[in-house]
Design a protein around this motif. Structure first.
Motif, PDB file in Angstrom:
ATOM      1  N   TYR A 187      34.247  35.261   8.546  1.00  0.00           N
ATOM      2  CA  TYR A 187      33.485  36.512   8.319  1.00  0.00           C
ATOM      3  C   TYR A 187      32.156  36.228   7.617  1.00  0.00           C
ATOM      4  O   TYR A 187      31.596  37.107   6.970  1.00  0.00           O
ATOM      5  CB  TYR A 187      34.295  37.529   7.495  1.00  0.00           C
ATOM      6  CG  TYR A 187      35.725  37.641   7.919  1.00  0.00           C
ATOM      7  CD1 TYR A 187      36.042  38.108   9.195  1.00  0.00           C
ATOM      8  CD2 TYR A 187      36.764  37.261   7.079  1.00  0.00           C
ATOM      9  CE1 TYR A 187      37.371  38.191   9.613  1.00  0.00           C
ATOM     10  CE2 TYR A 187      38.085  37.349   7.488  1.00  0.00           C
ATOM     11  CZ  TYR A 187      38.380  37.810   8.754  1.00  0.00           C
ATOM     12  OH  TYR A 187      39.686  37.897   9.148  1.00  0.00           O
ATOM     13  N   ASP A 230      32.301  35.241  14.997  1.00  0.00           N
ATOM     14  CA  ASP A 230      33.322  36.293  14.870  1.00  0.00           C
ATOM     15  C   ASP A 230      33.209  37.333  15.987  1.00  0.00           C
ATOM     16  O   ASP A 230      34.071  38.199  16.120  1.00  0.00           O
ATOM     17  CB  ASP A 230      33.228  36.983  13.504  1.00  0.00           C
ATOM     18  CG  ASP A 230      33.896  36.157  12.401  1.00  0.00           C
ATOM     19  OD1 ASP A 230      34.991  35.630  12.670  1.00  0.00           O
ATOM     20  OD2 ASP A 230      33.343  36.055  11.307  1.00  0.00           O
ATOM     21  N   GLY A 231      32.120  37.241  16.750  1.00  0.00           N
ATOM     22  CA  GLY A 231      31.997  38.129  17.903  1.00  0.00           C
ATOM     23  C   GLY A 231      31.774  39.577  17.502  1.00  0.00           C
ATOM     24  O   GLY A 231      31.457  39.879  16.358  1.00  0.00           O
ATOM     25  N   PRO A 232      31.921  40.476  18.477  1.00  0.00           N
ATOM     26  CA  PRO A 232      31.652  41.886  18.181  1.00  0.00           C
ATOM     27  C   PRO A 232      32.641  42.453  17.165  1.00  0.00           C
ATOM     28  O   PRO A 232      33.808  42.088  17.144  1.00  0.00           O
ATOM     29  CB  PRO A 232      31.808  42.580  19.540  1.00  0.00           C
ATOM     30  CG  PRO A 232      32.489  41.606  20.433  1.00  0.00           C
ATOM     31  CD  PRO A 232      32.244  40.242  19.895  1.00  0.00           C
ATOM     32  N   LYS A 233      32.103  43.313  16.311  1.00  0.00           N
ATOM     33  CA  LYS A 233      32.910  43.932  15.255  1.00  0.00           C
ATOM     34  C   LYS A 233      32.924  45.450  15.480  1.00  0.00           C
ATOM     35  O   LYS A 233      32.296  45.965  16.394  1.00  0.00           O
ATOM     36  CB  LYS A 233      32.304  43.592  13.897  1.00  0.00           C
ATOM     37  CG  LYS A 233      32.098  42.093  13.657  1.00  0.00           C
ATOM     38  CD  LYS A 233      31.543  41.768  12.278  1.00  0.00           C
ATOM     39  CE  LYS A 233      30.125  42.258  12.028  1.00  0.00           C
ATOM     40  NZ  LYS A 233      29.095  41.574  12.848  1.00  0.00           N
ATOM     41  N   ALA A 234      33.622  46.155  14.590  1.00  0.00           N
ATOM     42  CA  ALA A 234      33.615  47.624  14.679  1.00  0.00           C
ATOM     43  C   ALA A 234      32.192  48.151  14.532  1.00  0.00           C
ATOM     44  O   ALA A 234      31.791  49.110  15.200  1.00  0.00           O
ATOM     45  CB  ALA A 234      34.518  48.208  13.600  1.00  0.00           C
ATOM     46  N   ASP A 261      32.525  50.937   7.560  1.00  0.00           N
ATOM     47  CA  ASP A 261      33.986  50.868   7.567  1.00  0.00           C
ATOM     48  C   ASP A 261      34.518  49.629   6.847  1.00  0.00           C
ATOM     49  O   ASP A 261      35.566  49.672   6.197  1.00  0.00           O
ATOM     50  CB  ASP A 261      34.506  50.893   9.005  1.00  0.00           C
ATOM     51  CG  ASP A 261      35.948  51.316   9.065  1.00  0.00           C
ATOM     52  OD1 ASP A 261      36.213  52.506   8.848  1.00  0.00           O
ATOM     53  OD2 ASP A 261      36.818  50.458   9.286  1.00  0.00           O
ATOM     54  N   VAL A 262      33.803  48.551   6.940  1.00  0.00           N
ATOM     55  CA  VAL A 262      34.278  47.304   6.330  1.00  0.00           C
ATOM     56  C   VAL A 262      34.074  47.290   4.808  1.00  0.00           C
ATOM     57  O   VAL A 262      34.640  46.451   4.110  1.00  0.00           O
ATOM     58  CB  VAL A 262      33.570  46.090   6.994  1.00  0.00           C
ATOM     59  CG1 VAL A 262      32.144  45.938   6.502  1.00  0.00           C
ATOM     60  CG2 VAL A 262      34.357  44.808   6.792  1.00  0.00           C
ATOM     61  N   GLY A 300      32.832  43.561  23.618  1.00  0.00           N
ATOM     62  CA  GLY A 300      31.462  43.074  23.612  1.00  0.00           C
ATOM     63  C   GLY A 300      30.671  43.346  24.876  1.00  0.00           C
ATOM     64  O   GLY A 300      29.549  42.852  25.022  1.00  0.00           O
ATOM     65  N   ALA A 333      40.070  40.946   9.260  1.00  0.00           N
ATOM     66  CA  ALA A 333      40.545  40.752  10.635  1.00  0.00           C
ATOM     67  C   ALA A 333      40.574  42.082  11.383  1.00  0.00           C
ATOM     68  O   ALA A 333      40.322  42.145  12.587  1.00  0.00           O
ATOM     69  CB  ALA A 333      41.932  40.118  10.625  1.00  0.00           C
ATOM     70  N   TYR A 392      38.504  44.344  11.238  1.00  0.00           N
ATOM     71  CA  TYR A 392      37.146  44.797  11.565  1.00  0.00           C
ATOM     72  C   TYR A 392      36.605  44.100  12.809  1.00  0.00           C
ATOM     73  O   TYR A 392      35.568  44.476  13.339  1.00  0.00           O
ATOM     74  CB  TYR A 392      36.238  44.554  10.359  1.00  0.00           C
ATOM     75  CG  TYR A 392      34.906  45.282  10.388  1.00  0.00           C
ATOM     76  CD1 TYR A 392      34.848  46.672  10.354  1.00  0.00           C
ATOM     77  CD2 TYR A 392      33.698  44.582  10.421  1.00  0.00           C
ATOM     78  CE1 TYR A 392      33.628  47.343  10.361  1.00  0.00           C
ATOM     79  CE2 TYR A 392      32.473  45.240  10.417  1.00  0.00           C
ATOM     80  CZ  TYR A 392      32.446  46.621  10.392  1.00  0.00           C
ATOM     81  OH  TYR A 392      31.240  47.286  10.393  1.00  0.00           O
ATOM     82  N   LEU A 393      37.301  43.060  13.258  1.00  0.00           N
ATOM     83  CA  LEU A 393      36.840  42.321  14.444  1.00  0.00           C
ATOM     84  C   LEU A 393      37.385  42.966  15.714  1.00  0.00           C
ATOM     85  O   LEU A 393      38.577  43.259  15.813  1.00  0.00           O
ATOM     86  CB  LEU A 393      37.299  40.863  14.386  1.00  0.00           C
ATOM     87  CG  LEU A 393      36.858  40.047  13.162  1.00  0.00           C
ATOM     88  CD1 LEU A 393      37.254  38.579  13.350  1.00  0.00           C
ATOM     89  CD2 LEU A 393      35.356  40.161  12.914  1.00  0.00           C
ATOM     90  N   GLN A 394      36.525  43.138  16.696  1.00  0.00           N
ATOM     91  CA  GLN A 394      36.961  43.764  17.941  1.00  0.00           C
ATOM     92  C   GLN A 394      38.089  42.988  18.600  1.00  0.00           C
ATOM     93  O   GLN A 394      38.975  43.572  19.216  1.00  0.00           O
ATOM     94  CB  GLN A 394      35.779  43.912  18.912  1.00  0.00           C
ATOM     95  CG  GLN A 394      34.802  44.994  18.476  1.00  0.00           C
ATOM     96  CD  GLN A 394      33.849  45.427  19.580  1.00  0.00           C
ATOM     97  OE1 GLN A 394      34.080  45.179  20.760  1.00  0.00           O
ATOM     98  NE2 GLN A 394      32.770  46.091  19.201  1.00  0.00           N
ATOM     99  N   GLU A 395      38.084  41.652  18.460  1.00  0.00           N
ATOM    100  CA  GLU A 395      39.122  40.851  19.111  1.00  0.00           C
ATOM    101  C   GLU A 395      40.525  41.230  18.641  1.00  0.00           C
ATOM    102  O   GLU A 395      41.510  40.862  19.265  1.00  0.00           O
ATOM    103  CB  GLU A 395      38.885  39.356  18.862  1.00  0.00           C
ATOM    104  CG  GLU A 395      38.999  38.950  17.405  1.00  0.00           C
ATOM    105  CD  GLU A 395      38.917  37.432  17.194  1.00  0.00           C
ATOM    106  OE1 GLU A 395      38.206  36.772  17.955  1.00  0.00           O
ATOM    107  OE2 GLU A 395      39.580  36.939  16.261  1.00  0.00           O
ATOM    108  N   PRO A 434      39.335  48.102  16.005  1.00  0.00           N
ATOM    109  CA  PRO A 434      38.076  48.855  16.083  1.00  0.00           C
ATOM    110  C   PRO A 434      37.992  49.763  17.322  1.00  0.00           C
ATOM    111  O   PRO A 434      37.527  50.896  17.237  1.00  0.00           O
ATOM    112  CB  PRO A 434      37.008  47.749  16.129  1.00  0.00           C
ATOM    113  CG  PRO A 434      37.632  46.621  15.368  1.00  0.00           C
ATOM    114  CD  PRO A 434      39.080  46.659  15.757  1.00  0.00           C
ATOM    115  N   LYS A 447      40.269  52.814  16.870  1.00  0.00           N
ATOM    116  CA  LYS A 447      39.672  53.790  15.956  1.00  0.00           C
ATOM    117  C   LYS A 447      38.542  54.562  16.634  1.00  0.00           C
ATOM    118  O   LYS A 447      38.510  55.789  16.619  1.00  0.00           O
ATOM    119  CB  LYS A 447      39.131  53.069  14.708  1.00  0.00           C
ATOM    120  CG  LYS A 447      38.432  53.973  13.705  1.00  0.00           C
ATOM    121  CD  LYS A 447      39.430  54.888  13.013  1.00  0.00           C
ATOM    122  CE  LYS A 447      38.780  55.937  12.127  1.00  0.00           C
ATOM    123  NZ  LYS A 447      38.215  57.050  12.898  1.00  0.00           N
TER     124      LYS A 447
END
Lengths: 682, 682
Positions: free
Chosen positions: A177, A226-230, A424-425, B43, B408, B410-413, B417, B420
């Motif tokens: 992260y 970490d790629g795409p997040k919320a 959100d995080v 993504g 964890a 918060y990650l789209q994977e 997310p 929600k």
């Protein structure tokens, strides 16, 4: 239904009260950061967002607004309070930029400044400040977010080569992260266990190059994405692993612990745990910034929802010409106004926290004084507690504002989706809120004694014997005023609920009682035969967190009371006074069961509480827009299409409806009045 | 701390109990919809998501799993309950696909089927079912979401040309948030005011072409794009405006109202409001589907959070070899378990609702019986109430699960997310939750009399005189059983809290008292001199919504009780019985203040309630994973990286830690025990 708040209030007066000690920083931001380059862009890809935010960070660096906290000799201003206020203002813009700013100048730059020494400053600080050297703060590991003292990454000194060997022993120990890691970072402050001469001296930090000039990972460094997040699409969070990476000896950030050429370890702080938490404690700015930024996002969401609710019509009032907007509904007011009151309350508490932080940090880092341990621990506890309160409030309030705007609130063009997703995080980074509440509780239960930052010993039998015997509430804001108000209240019954002393007394009683109860139960468990240490604590965990929660709420109320007391202009003072009543009473109302259970409210007074809150809503209703005007958010920062379009649309519709009614000779549209059925959706 | 739930429970038994009447539909989905093409993709751009979801909808259509609700003669199965169960199962996959499915076959197809007549069915139904004719359901307008009876779009018949003139008078009247509008839709069911021979007959629906074969907008039709949203990126929501668009006479969906060639209007339902709400009432499936889909998303989120919490370690237990995972923490259990209990409760209530809906709709639309007005209104009220409960629970629970998984989450994977963001709109579409609660309240206050769907008359003085004199609670599930349980309880004090009769009685008393109180206050306001009609209602709005809320909670509890009663296998029955206790007691606990205020709990019993809930958590803790196993979500549907990676990571870390401890000859790592300080974040 009399309205005791007759006078119109000038929002400029509210702004001035809210702006406080760093008013100049706020004013400067409103005037000079009103730049479309700092706004979120809707519908872009993650790659586009990252590029844009990197450019914005550079532009922000060029503006000189990010370096207030750095030493004057390197071009900063030695203004710790100014630096977090500045971040709070940046947070009204795209929150990805705020987080990127926080990573670069708060966490990375802050660690370099506060854990490093002169040779590190001389070599790197200017490049950090200008963003020529983008960096990471690599502490969290994948496998165990909250247990920082037990990081699994190791950094082992070899006297033969005079270098450290930085190593990630398994996947759970990789750094995760980490902002700036996936794309921009050239160096990272890496936290790891320092081992030298066969002995572990606990967690320390090193400045470690992670990418070369071409942007390729350095030998032994593996960088993941970490790629795409919320949310926060513009922040390039990533993962770092180290495969026996060689780190020169002088890259240890050695303010609190040094390794000599021969591998001898020295530190001015003997105890390893204490040393570690002293190091962490210097980094309190990050947590303060997150709380303040959560506050900014909350204000913006409320600004949007309040203005929308002031324009939006839902149903015609039956048999009346009066235009009813959704802000006129009691249940809508029940959503917006207590949230607004709490936002004001938290703003005052945050202001006080920033002042305390500034004074504590200035004494040590600018004037070179010794750390005042008690003050430092109270500061850390306050920062943790307010971070919890601000971020939990942001999550709830932004969600509520999104729903209060209906379908429009779900469209990105109306800003609320970004505010929700980006913040959100906040409840789980810079310290998970539940874990932070435990930290606050520990401070209260031990009187901030040794090893405050660690919860070492929660379960130890010996621990509870050390707990404070008598619960003494420390006060901060307006001590004398608050003591006077509380002392003037004889009991808890038959006192008017709008009596500030009664309100304060209720908050105080609850905190004291919760603390004492938790202490008593922990003591009892510690003498229970066969109870495992973990269970001694776990059995009481909900009670312990409740004590922390009530502590925070009292601190926040006291700050609000002090803020009202500082307000001189009579109309504004009266408005804030009423808003403070609403904060106090809606907070008591939310925990009414506790007060009933503990004999502090009779059933009759509990019902009176509900009607008193409703009465306050009626009084405050006409001032709703004024209250968000007080936040003084420039229109250019809002980036919400409905704020521009909805009022005109509603006017056109109302005009046309009136025309039709006139044609048909009827006062309300046929067959309607207040139809509240609703469409199947799309 | 004795554990009374000793027996291991076979999750297969739980699955069977939960699967209920449409078990075959669920089984079929688990076996045959386990297809990566139906999973979310992380993504991607909005354009990519829309393309993918259109392809997935086509694939779903080809599978034949979307047409259960359509008439057998057109290739469907006349299975209304099966159709909503099918959507509920699709909702475990990408929720954009669920919503796209709901738009095409639920709303658009459903309106065509239920509001249209044979000529419409013959001409269009097969193409709708195969997705050869993608369509929209165009009801909501930009300016006034909830006031459907007052739509501003007009459709005026001209006998000379034998066509209707469809027109959007101003921007506030454009159709907005319309699924399938921005990209795919060829036709739309458009709702507008029907005007003929100079008279307005209220809202009706027309089938209107919006795009030609080449995908270009039809003459006079303007199509806009709602652009990126908080979630549901694969659904092409858009805006439709009509500039005097000519619509042939036979495109009126004329089951409930007909216009002859000469413009004469006829309808079998005289009263315009009643006619409108009869039309709307047929469309109840949409609301039921949203509730069910919210339930699926909630189950998936809990599945992820529970399994993560079962693997994840946070701090070592002090002085113990025992591995503590985060599910072992009391406060973590306080988050997960009551949410899980409520999810089970809502599942049973949803199952009952679907059965009722199926029976009511089958009687009318398959067997051609007259509408049973009372049954229809109760169904609509139940559908509205459960939609509120399910979607509010989804919003809260998915948020909580995201936070329970920390960074964890918060990650789209890790899927959360998307869950929600995609479900976020559920609380405000298909009827805003606050407005729907008012609808439920109106039914309770008027005994579902005339014009149930409309809230016409909320404020009228005459209205309150019509309200039910005596509040009689209607029962649904397991009437006899519940009456017997309640009657067996003598009072409210000194009864064990695990007595099901006591729990039911508490829910019942609260509902009855809230309803009676709201009625009394409305009556009082109606005789208050000078009180404007809007204020009569608005003054009591919070009380009225409370009554609706308590009603829904009682219905849900009764459904859970009936579900437990149907369970025969002893171990599963005992587990569900305990979970039902937790639902009942945690619901009472959440509203403890009310029960204390109204003399239903003494302070001592209120404290006992808290410790009883904690005791239930301890008993249920060992069954946490079994309870999510009962949802029987195929692994292939979960698409959460942590479920695959985290257990192995934690095992590796624990093994390495144990090795180090063994080397150092100590039982816990040095200087640690339960350190809970937390890192500054990234």
């Amino acid at each position: 239904m009399t309205n005791t708040l007759n006078a119109a209030v000038d929002p400029e007066v509210l702004r001035e009260v809210l702006d406080g000690r760093w008013a100049h920083v706020r004013r400067d931001a409103r005037e000079n950061l009103d730049d479309p380059d700092f706004l979120p862009v809707y519908g872009e890809t993650m790659a586009e967002a990252r590029e844009r935010v990197t450019r914005a960070a550079k532009k922000l660096a060029d503006s000189g607004r990010v370096v207030l906290g750095f030493p004057k000799e390197y071009g900063g201003q030695d203004d710790s309070g100014g630096s977090v206020t500045s971040i709070e203002m940046v947070a009204f813009n795209d929150l990805s930029i705020m987080v990127k700013t926080g990573v670069q100048w708060g966490l990375f730059g802050g660690a370099l400044q506060l854990l490093g020494t002169k040779r590190h400053h001389d070599e790197y600080l200017r490049d950090v400040m200008s963003f020529a050297l983008p960096g990471c703060f690599a502490m969290t590991e994948t496998g165990h977010g909250s247990d920082v003292q037990q990081l699994r990454t190791t950094c082992t000194y070899d006297a033969a080569t005079r270098t450290f060997d930085l190593h990630t022993p398994h996947e759970a120990a990789r750094k995760d992260y980490i902002g700036n890691a996936a794309k921009d970072g050239r160096m990272a402050v890496v936290f790891a266990q320092l081992v030298t001469q066969g002995k572990n001296h606990g967690v320390h930090a090193w400045l470690v190059p992670i990418r070369d000039e071409q942007g390729n990972p350095m030998p032994g460094v593996t960088i993941g994405d970490d790629g795409p997040k919320a949310g926060l699409p513009g922040v390039d969070n990533g993962r770092l692993s180290f495969d026996h990476v060689s780190v020169p000896r002088d890259m240890l950030l050695d303010r609190y612990g040094q390794v000599a050429e021969d591998g001898t370890y020295t530190s001015s702080i003997e105890n390893e745990t204490r040393r570690f938490f002293t190091m962490l404690g210097t980094l309190v700015r990050g947590r303060v910034s997150v709380g303040g930024s959560a506050g900014s996002a909350t204000k913006l969401a409320l600004d949007i929802a309040v203005r929308y609710g002031e324009a939006r019509r839902q149903f015609a009032a039956p048999g009346e010409e009066r235009e009813i907007v959704i802000n006129d509904y009691l249940v809508h007011q029940r959503k917006l106004l207590p949230a607004l009151a709490k936002t004001y309350a938290l703003h005052f508490a945050q202001g006080e926290l920033v002042e305390t932080m500034h004074d504590v940090q200035t004494a040590v880092h600018v004037h070179g004084q010794e750390i005042d341990e008690q003050a430092q621990r109270e500061l850390e506890s306050r920062a943790a507690g307010l971070k919890v309160a601000q971020t939990a409030h942001a999550t709830q309030t932004i969600q509520m504002c999104r729903e209060a705007c209906g379908g429009a609130g779900y469209l990105q063009e109306n800003r609320l989706p970004h505010l929700k997703a980006d913040t959100d995080v906040f409840t789980t980074f810079e310290g998970d809120n539940t874990v932070l509440l435990q930290l606050v509780a520990k401070g209260l239960l031990t009187g901030y004694r040794d090893n405050f930052g660690s919860l070492d010993g929660w379960g130890r039998v010996g621990f509870v014997a050390d707990m404070v015997r008598e619960t003494v509430l420390e006060r901060t804001a307006a001590r004398a005023l608050i003591a006077r108000l509380v002392d003037a209240v004889p009991g808890v019954d038959d006192v008017p609920m709008l009596d500030r002393g009664w309100q304060l007394k209720m908050f105080e009683f609850r905190e004291k009682h919760s603390l004492e109860g938790a202490t008593r139960r922990l003591r009892k468990n510690s003498t229970t035969e066969g109870m495992a240490p973990f269970d001694m604590f776990n059995d009481v965990q909900d009670h312990v967190l409740k004590a922390a929660q009530t502590h925070i709420e009292r601190i926040v109320l006291e700050s609000f009371v002090a803020g009202v007391d500082r307000t001189e202009e009579p109309a504004a003072r009266q408005l804030l006074d009423t808003l403070c009543d609403l904060y106090a009473l809606s907070t008591i109302e939310a925990d009414k069961a506790w007060f009933l259970e503990h004999g502090q409210l009779t059933p009759a007074r509990a019902k009176l509480l509900t009607s008193t809150v409703n009465q306050l809503l009626r009084e405050l209703r006409p001032h709703l827009v004024t209250l968000v005007d007080g936040f003084a958010i420039p229109d250019g920062w809002k980036a919400a299409a409905i704020l521009v379009e909805e009022p005109a649309r509603q006017e056109a519709m109302a005009a046309r409806d009136a025309e039709l009614r006139a044609q048909n000779g009827q006062s309300t549209p046929e067959g309607t009045a207040t139809a509240v059925d609703v469409p199947p959706g799309q």
